[in-house]
Scaffold this motif. Sequence first.
Motif, PDB file in Angstrom:
ATOM      1  N   LEU A 169      14.720  15.436 -21.061  1.00  0.00           N
ATOM      2  CA  LEU A 169      15.152  14.920 -22.356  1.00  0.00           C
ATOM      3  C   LEU A 169      15.595  13.463 -22.246  1.00  0.00           C
ATOM      4  CD1 LEU A 169      15.782  15.518 -25.330  1.00  0.00           C
ATOM      5  CD2 LEU A 169      18.061  16.261 -24.633  1.00  0.00           C
ATOM      6  N   ILE A 170      16.303  13.130 -21.162  1.00  0.00           N
ATOM      7  CA  ILE A 170      16.716  11.739 -20.954  1.00  0.00           C
ATOM      8  C   ILE A 170      15.497  10.837 -20.799  1.00  0.00           C
ATOM      9  CG2 ILE A 170      17.875  10.185 -19.330  1.00  0.00           C
ATOM     10  CD1 ILE A 170      19.897  12.395 -18.802  1.00  0.00           C
ATOM     11  N   LEU A 171      14.495  11.308 -20.046  1.00  0.00           N
ATOM     12  CA  LEU A 171      13.271  10.520 -19.885  1.00  0.00           C
ATOM     13  C   LEU A 171      12.561  10.313 -21.218  1.00  0.00           C
ATOM     14  CD1 LEU A 171      11.679  11.877 -16.570  1.00  0.00           C
ATOM     15  CD2 LEU A 171      12.759   9.658 -16.963  1.00  0.00           C
ATOM     16  N   ALA A 172      12.534  11.363 -22.053  1.00  0.00           N
ATOM     17  CA  ALA A 172      11.878  11.238 -23.350  1.00  0.00           C
ATOM     18  C   ALA A 172      12.597  10.223 -24.234  1.00  0.00           C
ATOM     19  CB  ALA A 172      11.829  12.603 -24.036  1.00  0.00           C
ATOM     20  N   VAL A 173      13.941  10.298 -24.264  1.00  0.00           N
ATOM     21  CA  VAL A 173      14.716   9.346 -25.059  1.00  0.00           C
ATOM     22  C   VAL A 173      14.539   7.928 -24.512  1.00  0.00           C
ATOM     23  CG1 VAL A 173      17.063   8.660 -25.720  1.00  0.00           C
ATOM     24  CG2 VAL A 173      16.400  11.071 -25.775  1.00  0.00           C
ATOM     25  N   LEU A 174      14.516   7.778 -23.184  1.00  0.00           N
ATOM     26  CA  LEU A 174      14.319   6.468 -22.571  1.00  0.00           C
ATOM     27  C   LEU A 174      12.949   5.902 -22.917  1.00  0.00           C
ATOM     28  CD1 LEU A 174      15.468   4.320 -20.665  1.00  0.00           C
ATOM     29  CD2 LEU A 174      14.464   5.578 -18.751  1.00  0.00           C
ATOM     30  N   THR A 175      11.921   6.748 -22.922  1.00  0.00           N
ATOM     31  CA  THR A 175      10.579   6.296 -23.277  1.00  0.00           C
ATOM     32  C   THR A 175      10.536   5.783 -24.710  1.00  0.00           C
ATOM     33  OG1 THR A 175       9.593   7.889 -21.744  1.00  0.00           O
ATOM     34  CG2 THR A 175       8.170   7.002 -23.466  1.00  0.00           C
ATOM     35  N   VAL A 176      11.124   6.555 -25.629  1.00  0.00           N
ATOM     36  CA  VAL A 176      11.149   6.132 -27.032  1.00  0.00           C
ATOM     37  C   VAL A 176      11.932   4.837 -27.188  1.00  0.00           C
ATOM     38  CG1 VAL A 176      11.936   6.773 -29.348  1.00  0.00           C
ATOM     39  CG2 VAL A 176      10.859   8.480 -27.890  1.00  0.00           C
ATOM     40  N   GLY A 177      13.069   4.713 -26.486  1.00  0.00           N
ATOM     41  CA  GLY A 177      13.873   3.495 -26.563  1.00  0.00           C
ATOM     42  C   GLY A 177      13.133   2.273 -26.050  1.00  0.00           C
ATOM     43  N   LEU A 367       7.721  19.197 -15.347  1.00  0.00           N
ATOM     44  CA  LEU A 367       7.975  18.302 -16.472  1.00  0.00           C
ATOM     45  C   LEU A 367       8.376  16.902 -16.022  1.00  0.00           C
ATOM     46  CD1 LEU A 367       9.875  20.504 -19.095  1.00  0.00           C
ATOM     47  CD2 LEU A 367       7.627  19.470 -19.323  1.00  0.00           C
ATOM     48  N   GLU A 368       9.146  16.803 -14.947  1.00  0.00           N
ATOM     49  CA  GLU A 368       9.654  15.502 -14.518  1.00  0.00           C
ATOM     50  C   GLU A 368       8.528  14.513 -14.210  1.00  0.00           C
ATOM     51  OE1 GLU A 368      12.363  16.210 -11.353  1.00  0.00           O
ATOM     52  OE2 GLU A 368      13.899  17.104 -12.638  1.00  0.00           O
ATOM     53  N   PRO A 369       7.576  14.833 -13.317  1.00  0.00           N
ATOM     54  CA  PRO A 369       6.488  13.864 -13.086  1.00  0.00           C
ATOM     55  C   PRO A 369       5.611  13.656 -14.313  1.00  0.00           C
ATOM     56  CG  PRO A 369       6.042  15.935 -11.955  1.00  0.00           C
ATOM     57  CD  PRO A 369       7.435  16.019 -12.451  1.00  0.00           C
ATOM     58  N   LEU A 370       5.457  14.712 -15.148  1.00  0.00           N
ATOM     59  CA  LEU A 370       4.646  14.566 -16.354  1.00  0.00           C
ATOM     60  C   LEU A 370       5.265  13.546 -17.298  1.00  0.00           C
ATOM     61  CD1 LEU A 370       2.241  15.528 -18.044  1.00  0.00           C
ATOM     62  CD2 LEU A 370       3.710  17.334 -18.975  1.00  0.00           C
ATOM     63  N   MET A 371       6.588  13.611 -17.484  1.00  0.00           N
ATOM     64  CA  MET A 371       7.259  12.650 -18.355  1.00  0.00           C
ATOM     65  C   MET A 371       7.180  11.238 -17.791  1.00  0.00           C
ATOM     66  SD  MET A 371       8.326  14.284 -20.976  1.00  0.00           S
ATOM     67  CE  MET A 371       9.337  12.963 -21.641  1.00  0.00           C
ATOM     68  N   ILE A 378       2.263   4.792 -21.484  1.00  0.00           N
ATOM     69  CA  ILE A 378       2.618   4.083 -22.717  1.00  0.00           C
ATOM     70  C   ILE A 378       2.967   2.623 -22.432  1.00  0.00           C
ATOM     71  CG2 ILE A 378       4.311   3.962 -24.582  1.00  0.00           C
ATOM     72  CD1 ILE A 378       4.463   7.010 -24.500  1.00  0.00           C
ATOM     73  N   VAL A 379       3.844   2.416 -21.452  1.00  0.00           N
ATOM     74  CA  VAL A 379       4.236   1.045 -21.112  1.00  0.00           C
ATOM     75  C   VAL A 379       3.036   0.276 -20.555  1.00  0.00           C
ATOM     76  CG1 VAL A 379       5.750  -0.362 -19.659  1.00  0.00           C
ATOM     77  CG2 VAL A 379       6.625   1.729 -20.717  1.00  0.00           C
ATOM     78  N   GLY A 380       2.197   0.942 -19.769  1.00  0.00           N
ATOM     79  CA  GLY A 380       1.015   0.289 -19.222  1.00  0.00           C
ATOM     80  C   GLY A 380       0.056  -0.148 -20.307  1.00  0.00           C
ATOM     81  N   CYS A 381      -0.150   0.668 -21.334  1.00  0.00           N
ATOM     82  CA  CYS A 381      -1.029   0.291 -22.447  1.00  0.00           C
ATOM     83  C   CYS A 381      -0.489  -0.931 -23.179  1.00  0.00           C
ATOM     84  CB  CYS A 381      -1.187   1.459 -23.409  1.00  0.00           C
ATOM     85  SG  CYS A 381      -2.183   2.821 -22.776  1.00  0.00           S
TER      86      CYS A 381
END
Length: 404
Positions: A169-177, A367-371, A378-381
């Motif tokens: 969940l932290i990784l998902a929020v960090l990605t969105v941020g 889930l961890e490596p998948l996130m 996303i950042v690479g694109c």
Amino acid sequence: MPRYRYTATNAAGRTVRGTAEAPSLEALYLRLRDTKDEYVTAAKEDTAGAATFRAMKTAQLADFCRNLGTLLSAGVPLVRAFRIMADEIGLDARSKALYEAVLDELKRGVPLSDAMSHCAPAFPELLLAMTRSAETTGSIDQSFLRMASYYEREHKMNQQVGNSMMYPLILAVLTVGVVIVLMTFVIPQFKDLFDQMETLPPLTELLFHISDTVAHHWFGLALAVFAVVMGIRLLMALPAVRLQWDRLCLHAPVVGKLNRKICTARFARTLSNLYSGGVPIVATLISARDAVGNSWIAGQFDAVLREVRAGRSLSETLGSVDGFEKKMASSIAVGEETGKLDSLLATVSETLDCEAESATKRLVTLLEPLMIVVMAVIVGCIIVAVIQPIYLSYGSIAGSTSTF
């Protein structure tokens, strides 16, 4: 739905009291007659308890049962035990008010189960059923200690699932941020440079379109996200939608197996506690059904109750329930043959708890490596979309220089 306080007569001729929710008085009569074999003699709507108290969490229930069971097993009278618990240093105001309300009922000579039911919905029906059974057998202290272990294990399981999902969940929020920061503050810095170019790669044009939308219409996007979330919550409140969602949760790849183990362990644990506490089998199955927390499984119990009342073995009826692990039905069959059903149910619930914990850890490991990969893509694109036109412009400048 209205809540009623009722007085009824059971099949043994004893007078029982309690509270229950029902759409009407007629529905209450039918429900108690069909599910508990109790016949209501008096009932009235209860408007006090629900407005005053809230349902206790599993950690609070574990502390309450442990403290009360320990005091009673030490020989402390029931009224004195609640007085000690209500005067505990550091006790929050809500719990103190709840203990005081139960204490007032006890001082008037009301049985403990009735005193607790008057404070509904603070205490769950499972604990009330266990208390009523313990009052008839005289083993209230042991019953509360047993329920303390039950709620401690339930709280531990809930914590394991919650803690395991915290990192993804932290990784998902960090990605969105990160995406919001890049789209709102970083990408617009390149707009003046890229506006001077005649053509831009499709990925770059898409990136700037998204960036402009986020920068200029963020309030509308936030409202849209809020509307989607509320719409999903309203849909999930519909019984038909909830039923299919719970069915999907039990049969989905990867997570389905984990949910089946958790639901089966919860059911077996509840069944073991109530059965060993002397609660009648039909009332035990109803309470265990409500404790599962899955409407797809609970919806199949009307047939289960009919078959049990008709004399069919418990292992056969539960083996036909879609959503339970077959291991539980096999263990119940052995328990029925050996006469040790309660101990085998306790064993299978502990085994399934361990398996659910292991399955949760495996799921998080996936889930961890998948996130991380999703975040990197996303950042690479975004980086490629920014660098590609700059690289192409340098290439065109170099090509035009070489022609001279």
